[in-house]
Design an enzyme around this catalytic site. Structure first.
Site: not given
Ligand code: 0RA
Length: 649
Positions: A440, A513, A515, A517
């Site tokens: 990403e 990541d 998180d 997203d």
């Protein structure tokens, strides 16, 4: 794990009455169960959780067989707090009369003899080969203890076994109100690595059995948590199809369903179209999911294509296509179907024995499905028209996609000859040795390129969110640059041209990541792989990278933590003074060296393999997470707020 090798020797303790001399067959029998304890995995696949579940399936299958023979309509499965399990049914009860050749009660023979169940059982749908159908004696052999209670001939009987050996003779307990069998066992902790059952896995299988065997009531109770389910579907596999389409927008309200027996076959199918693009056909043989398909599925597909084409022609609906006929892919777009057949002694083949090989199944299924569909179309012209129009729509879209693909090929983007510019490929060319990190963001992609071992690690940086393929048609998908880059990098081609053998890497590692997203991007990637490159997941090529969440440093002592528990452990060991703590919000915060050390170095990294344990549930999950109905998604996320963080297919 313990193989309990020594203990197996005690299995040879004579279990029969005094004065009885052993014939060769008897000794064979005793050797049989000893073998089960020596090599449990040969009989139940593994000694892990899946093997543990297998014991439950084995006993339940026997009860379901009783139901299929018409003698049982209720099965109750209970997990107890001591990891023992009870399976109760209201079938005929295992026979208790003395077995002529063996001089002991039939129930004892069934419980202590490998494969004895089938010898008495005239029910012809018993599964031979495959993973199920090894017999209750296997459950007995792998249990610390097992108790059976039989209700038969107005009486109740009981017998206890330990490690597969008879512990008490069969005794009469008193009068019985009905007939049936209760098996209660505790898996041997010396054999199994775990005795922790997964409620969802068991419950999904029991639900599936309830769908596949119309009318049977399956009650499931987990006394460890107090949770329970009560499954019973008068609609059978039509209810199954409704369940599969539950969160989708359907083309017609009621599934098309038909069932018929022919020769030694019993065939049923149910299907319903939805407005998505994926094909969702599940096939079963004797209640076993044939994940690799086989002759019955070939017959189903042939009938579907042929019947829809001939109906469309007869009704003059194909003019719009300028005489091109509807292809298999066209009639299966947005199709949800269940094909379930039952037959004696099916032949299974394929890598996981999940493919039906029985040749006659193709013709029988093809003729029954053709007949069922034809009848339905004649009686429901409005639905038939909708179905045909949808298929025509798919054919047109496929034509458009072909054009898009040709255009792309001309631009040589999809050509395996030229790789995307963003891909930093590895030096080795043997796919078995190569891996690709799909990363990403450009900045993490940059670090990964610098940190990697370029010999066998390729890096493909991805720009933010990729297209949600759940909502996109094939041509829209193929005109998306990010998707095309992925297809080209992987080398497999797509759609009709997809070929898992052409994969350029046997490890495809998604690195996003830690998180929200990141989780979303990972889900988008998984959705794409699940819908369009599922064999890569089935072959175990797809992984999820596990970057650390924390870095703790005290002087030269640097440690990484992958979760809160580990962090707490480090902090305890390092004390408080002079310790700096960094919480990684994204991969981009790690320098190339750190990224290599923590997440990419095969010696130290942790990667999670993506598996398709339950394709039915995986499909529902992707539909819910990525489809267009908001309410089910909201509910799902609320319910699974924790596990979504660690989304595992
Ligand atoms: C052997 C023969 C018959 C039934 C069974 C076994 C049987 C096994 C299990 C295991 C769990 N529940 C079960 N129910 C039945 C046929 C009995 C007859 O012919 O009456």
């Amino acid at each position: 794990m313990s193989q309990a090798g020594e203990e197996a020797a005690t299995v040879t303790t004579p279990a029969t009455k005094e004065g009885h001399s052993y014939d060769a067959r008897n000794i064979q029998v005793l050797k049989g169960l000893e073998g089960v304890r020596k090599r449990p995995a040969m009989y139940i696949g593994s000694t892990g959780q899946s093997g543990l579940h297998h014991l439950v399936y084995e006993v339940v299958d026997n009860s379901v067989d009783e139901a299929l023979a018409g003698y049982c309509n209720e099965v109750r499965v209970t997990i107890h707090e001591d990891a023992s399990v009870t399976v109760w049914d209201n079938g005929r009860g295992i026979p208790v009369d003395v077995h002529p050749g063996q001089n002991r009660p039939a129930v004892e023979v069934v419980m202590t003899t490998l494969h004895a169940g089938g010898k008495f059982d005239e029910n012809s749908y018993k599964v031979s080969g495959g993973l199920h159908g090894v017999g209750v004696s296997v459950v007995n052999a792998l249990s610390e203890w097992l108790e059976v209670e039989v209700r038969r001939g107005d009486k109740r009987y009981h017998q206890r076994y330990e490690h597969g050996n008879v512990a008490t003779d069969l005794t009469e307990l008193g009068p019985a109100e009905d007939t049936g069998t209760t098996v209660h066992w505790r898996p041997d902790p010396k054999v199994f690595e775990t005795t922790d059952y997964n409620f969802d896995t068991l419950s999904q299988r029991l639900r599936e059995l309830a769908f596949l065997n119309k009318g049977i009531r399956l009650l499931f109770t987990d006394e460890r948590s107090g949770r329970s389910h009560d499954f019973q579907y008068e609609g059978g596999i039509a209810s199954f199809v409704k369940y599969l389409n539950e969160n989708k927008t359907v083309l017609h309200p009621t599934p098309i369903a038909y069932a018929k027996d022919k020769d030694k076959f019993s065939v049923e199918f149910a299907l319903q179209y939805n407005d998505a693009y994926a094909e969702n056909v599940f096939s079963f043989v004797n209640n076993i999911n044939t994940i690799e398909g086989g002759t019955h599925l070939v017959g189903f597909r042939a009938a579907l294509t042929r019947t829809i084409n001939s109906y469309a022609e007869r009704q003059g609906l194909t003019k719009a296509l300028k005489d091109i006929s509807l292809g298999g892919d066209d009639v299966r777009e947005g199709l949800t179907a269940v094909v379930s057949i039952k037959l004696p002694e099916p032949q299974f083949e394929g890598q996981t024995k999940g493919k039906l090989g029985t040749t006659e199944a193709k013709g029988v299924v093809e003729s029954i499905v053709g007949e069922g569909l034809r009848n339905f179309f004649e009686e429901n012209p409005a639905v038939a028209k909708k179905v045909v129009e949808k298929c025509i729509q798919s054919a047109k879209a496929r034509e458009a996609a072909r054009k898009a693909r040709d255009l792309a090929r001309r631009k040589s983007i999809l050509d395996s000859g030229s790789l995307p510019g963003k891909l930093a490929d590895c030096q080795l060319t043997d796919p078995a040795l190569c891996e690709i990190y799909m990363v990403e963001g450009d900045s993490a992609g940059g670090s990964a390129k610098m940190g990697r071992d370029r010999k066998f690690q390729a890096i493909l940086p991805l720009k933010g969110k990729i297209l949600n393929v759940e909502k996109a048609s094939l041509d829209k998908m193929l005109s998306n640059e990010e998707i095309r880059t992925i297809i080209t990098a992987l080398g497999t081609g797509i759609d009709e041209e997809f070929d898992a053998d052409k994969a350029r890497y046997h490890r495809i590692i998604l690195m996003t990541d830690a998180d929200v997203d990141g989780a979303h991007i990972r889900t988008l990637l998984l959705t794409f792989l699940f819908r369009h490159m599922r064999p890569l997941i089935e072959r175990g090529y797809v992984y999820i990278a596990m970057p650390p969440l924390y870095r703790v440093q005290k002087g030269k002592d640097v440690r990484y933590a992958y979760d809160e528990t580990e962090l707490a452990k480090h902090q305890e060991e390092m004390g408080k003074k002079g310790v700096t703590l960094q919480r990684y919000k994204g991969l981009g915060e790690m320098n190339p060296d750190q990224l290599w050390q923590t997440t990419m170095d095969p010696e130290h990294r942790t990667v999670m393999r993506v598996t398709l344990d339950d394709v039915v549930e995986a499909d529902r999950m992707f539909t819910i997470l990525m489809g267009d109905q908001v309410e089910p998604r909201r509910k799902f996320i609320e319910e699974y707020a924790d596990s979504v963080r660690n989304l595992d297919v």
